[in-house]
Design a protein around this motif. Structure first.
Motif, mmCIF file in Angstrom:
data_model
loop_
_atom_site.group_PDB
_atom_site.id
_atom_site.type_symbol
_atom_site.label_atom_id
_atom_site.label_comp_id
_atom_site.label_asym_id
_atom_site.label_seq_id
_atom_site.Cartn_x
_atom_site.Cartn_y
_atom_site.Cartn_z
ATOM 1 N N LEU A 224 54.740 62.758 50.677
ATOM 2 C CA LEU A 224 56.055 63.369 50.535
ATOM 3 C C LEU A 224 56.164 64.744 51.155
ATOM 4 N N SER A 225 55.043 65.477 51.222
ATOM 5 C CA SER A 225 55.142 66.833 51.761
ATOM 6 C C SER A 225 54.057 67.077 52.787
ATOM 7 N N LEU A 226 54.044 68.290 53.333
ATOM 8 C CA LEU A 226 53.269 68.596 54.533
ATOM 9 C C LEU A 226 51.771 68.368 54.361
ATOM 10 N N PRO A 227 51.118 67.880 55.421
ATOM 11 C CA PRO A 227 49.661 67.733 55.398
ATOM 12 C C PRO A 227 48.987 69.060 55.719
ATOM 13 N N SER A 228 47.752 69.197 55.276
ATOM 14 C CA SER A 228 46.952 70.346 55.695
ATOM 15 C C SER A 228 46.511 70.145 57.142
ATOM 16 N N ALA A 229 46.165 71.239 57.806
ATOM 17 C CA ALA A 229 45.697 71.138 59.192
ATOM 18 C C ALA A 229 44.424 70.310 59.278
ATOM 19 N N LEU A 230 43.540 70.435 58.289
ATOM 20 C CA LEU A 230 42.303 69.655 58.300
ATOM 21 C C LEU A 230 42.601 68.164 58.160
ATOM 22 N N ALA A 231 43.570 67.818 57.316
ATOM 23 C CA ALA A 231 43.958 66.413 57.174
ATOM 24 C C ALA A 231 44.488 65.863 58.496
ATOM 25 N N VAL A 232 45.296 66.644 59.191
ATOM 26 C CA VAL A 232 45.833 66.209 60.485
ATOM 27 C C VAL A 232 44.713 66.063 61.504
ATOM 28 N N GLU A 233 43.813 67.025 61.544
ATOM 29 C CA GLU A 233 42.707 66.984 62.505
ATOM 30 C C GLU A 233 41.870 65.717 62.324
ATOM 31 N N VAL A 234 41.535 65.397 61.084
ATOM 32 C CA VAL A 234 40.712 64.211 60.825
ATOM 33 C C VAL A 234 41.517 62.943 61.079
ATOM 34 N N ALA A 235 42.777 62.926 60.698
ATOM 35 C CA ALA A 235 43.621 61.749 60.954
ATOM 36 C C ALA A 235 43.715 61.461 62.450
ATOM 37 N N ARG A 236 43.875 62.506 63.256
ATOM 38 C CA ARG A 236 43.941 62.309 64.706
ATOM 39 C C ARG A 236 42.627 61.771 65.249
ATOM 40 N N ALA A 237 41.515 62.288 64.757
ATOM 41 C CA ALA A 237 40.212 61.822 65.221
ATOM 42 C C ALA A 237 39.980 60.359 64.850
ATOM 43 N N CYS A 238 40.566 59.925 63.726
ATOM 44 C CA CYS A 238 40.354 58.554 63.241
ATOM 45 C C CYS A 238 41.471 57.599 63.657
ATOM 46 N N GLU A 239 42.474 58.087 64.419
ATOM 47 C CA GLU A 239 43.605 57.267 64.868
ATOM 48 C C GLU A 239 44.418 56.721 63.696
ATOM 49 N N LEU A 240 44.467 57.448 62.607
ATOM 50 C CA LEU A 240 45.293 57.066 61.465
ATOM 51 C C LEU A 240 46.735 57.496 61.720
ATOM 52 N N ASN A 241 47.684 56.610 61.423
ATOM 53 C CA ASN A 241 49.094 56.991 61.472
ATOM 54 C C ASN A 241 49.383 57.861 60.244
ATOM 55 N N LEU A 242 49.651 59.134 60.461
ATOM 56 C CA LEU A 242 49.876 60.064 59.362
ATOM 57 C C LEU A 242 51.321 60.552 59.409
ATOM 58 N N VAL A 243 52.065 60.300 58.330
ATOM 59 C CA VAL A 243 53.495 60.595 58.285
ATOM 60 C C VAL A 243 53.791 61.548 57.138
ATOM 61 N N CYS A 244 54.576 62.575 57.427
ATOM 62 C CA CYS A 244 55.146 63.427 56.385
ATOM 63 C C CYS A 244 56.599 63.020 56.198
ATOM 64 N N CYS A 245 56.979 62.699 54.961
ATOM 65 C CA CYS A 245 58.323 62.189 54.699
ATOM 66 C C CYS A 245 59.303 63.270 54.247
ATOM 67 N N HIS A 246 58.836 64.480 54.040
ATOM 68 C CA HIS A 246 59.703 65.581 53.609
ATOM 69 C C HIS A 246 60.620 65.138 52.466
ATOM 70 N N ARG A 247 59.997 64.478 51.503
ATOM 71 C CA ARG A 247 60.715 63.981 50.312
ATOM 72 C C ARG A 247 61.931 63.136 50.671
ATOM 73 N N GLY A 248 61.780 62.346 51.750
ATOM 74 C CA GLY A 248 62.809 61.395 52.148
ATOM 75 C C GLY A 248 63.875 61.958 53.053
ATOM 76 N N ARG A 249 63.811 63.263 53.359
ATOM 77 C CA ARG A 249 64.861 63.862 54.190
ATOM 78 C C ARG A 249 64.663 63.584 55.676
ATOM 79 N N SER A 250 63.408 63.507 56.114
ATOM 80 C CA SER A 250 63.109 63.217 57.521
ATOM 81 C C SER A 250 61.683 62.702 57.601
ATOM 82 N N LEU A 251 61.356 62.082 58.732
ATOM 83 C CA LEU A 251 60.023 61.520 58.936
ATOM 84 C C LEU A 251 59.382 62.201 60.132
#
Length: 259
Positions: A224-251
């Motif tokens: 629902l809310s923003l990822p940490s930079a470390l979470a993004v860094e690891v997600a990118r390295a692992c090719e995980l689709n990582l989405v922030c939904c901003h509590r449903g306001r935007s993706l």
């Protein structure tokens, strides 16, 4: 794990704000790093925490964990770099270090962070792998999941949902801890042999949610809310689709594939 669902259609580009190329230093989310706490030269626990005010964090954790009973039992505090994070060394009497080391395997977090309680930084990063390329869930499907998340909200607890390609709820987990809620979804998927296309968690995204999703080979993680930079860094390295939904306001898509 068998995949018993229809193929996912690529998400139209306009459904997501593409943040995949945004530099980590420019992200607005919270900071976190593995912080290894050591008594003398013995690592006792690794926490995922914000890397500021580390002396109060170390002293407070040592006191609440029962490693020390008074501030004056800590003679000195030193901070040093590790490969991924920081090490905070507390100089204490040898007797206290031995007592804490005996208790360390039993010290695990029950609510805030699924990685807290690991002895060494390397344990926090263990088991990560690159996922096969897989398009992110469509915005329409993810918004359907968000509606289900709101309807299933349980006051005082986090909710995690396992979603199929259409955004329908396959599994649900609720717990006071976000990582525990996700564990419940992953466990149910393992029990029924049908992994979800995506998991949606009612929280911010920190590293341990990325780790657990990657280890379960689930291609999309949305929070629902923003990822940490470390979470993004690891997600990118692992090719995980990582989405922030901003509590449903935007993706916003921070890593992974649109198509």
């Amino acid at each position: 794990m068998p995949m018993n669902m229809p193929p996912v259609s690529p998400a139209p580009v306009e459904e997501y704000t593409d943040r995949r190329d945004r530099p980590l230093r420019d992200l607005d989310g919270p900071r976190e790093m593995p912080i290894t706490l050591a008594l003398n030269d013995e690592a006792v626990a690794t926490l995922l925490a914000t890397p500021e005010s580390l002396e109060p964090l170390a002293i407070g954790h040592a006191f609440t964990a029962g490693w020390i009973t008074r501030r004056d039992q800590v003679a000195d505090i030193t901070v040093s770099r590790l490969r991924h994070g920081l090490r905070v060394r507390l100089g204490v009497p040898a007797r206290l270090a031995r007592q804490a080391a005996r208790r360390a395997p039993c010290e695990a977090s029950v609510s805030s962070c699924g990685a807290c309680g690991a002895l060494e930084e390397a344990e926090v990063m263990a088991g990560l792998t690159r996922l096969p390329p897989h398009p992110v869930l469509s915005g329409e499907a993810l918004r359907q999941g968000l509606a289900a998340l709101e309807a299933r909200h349980c006051r005082g607890q986090h909710t995690a949902l396992g979603l199929d390609a259409r955004g329908e709820v396959m599994t649900q987990g609720q717990d006071i801890g976000r990582h525990n809620a996700l564990d419940r979804v992953i466990g149910e998927s393992l029990l029924n042999g049908t992994p979800p296309e995506a998991v949606l968690v009612s929280s911010r995204c920190s590293l341990e949610l990325v780790q657990k999703t990657v280890r379960a080979h689930i291609p999309t993680l949305a929070t629902l809310s923003l990822p940490s930079a470390l979470a993004v860094e690891v997600a990118r390295a692992c090719e995980l689709n990582l989405v922030c939904c901003h509590r449903g306001r935007s993706l916003e898509l921070f890593s992974g594939r649109l198509s």
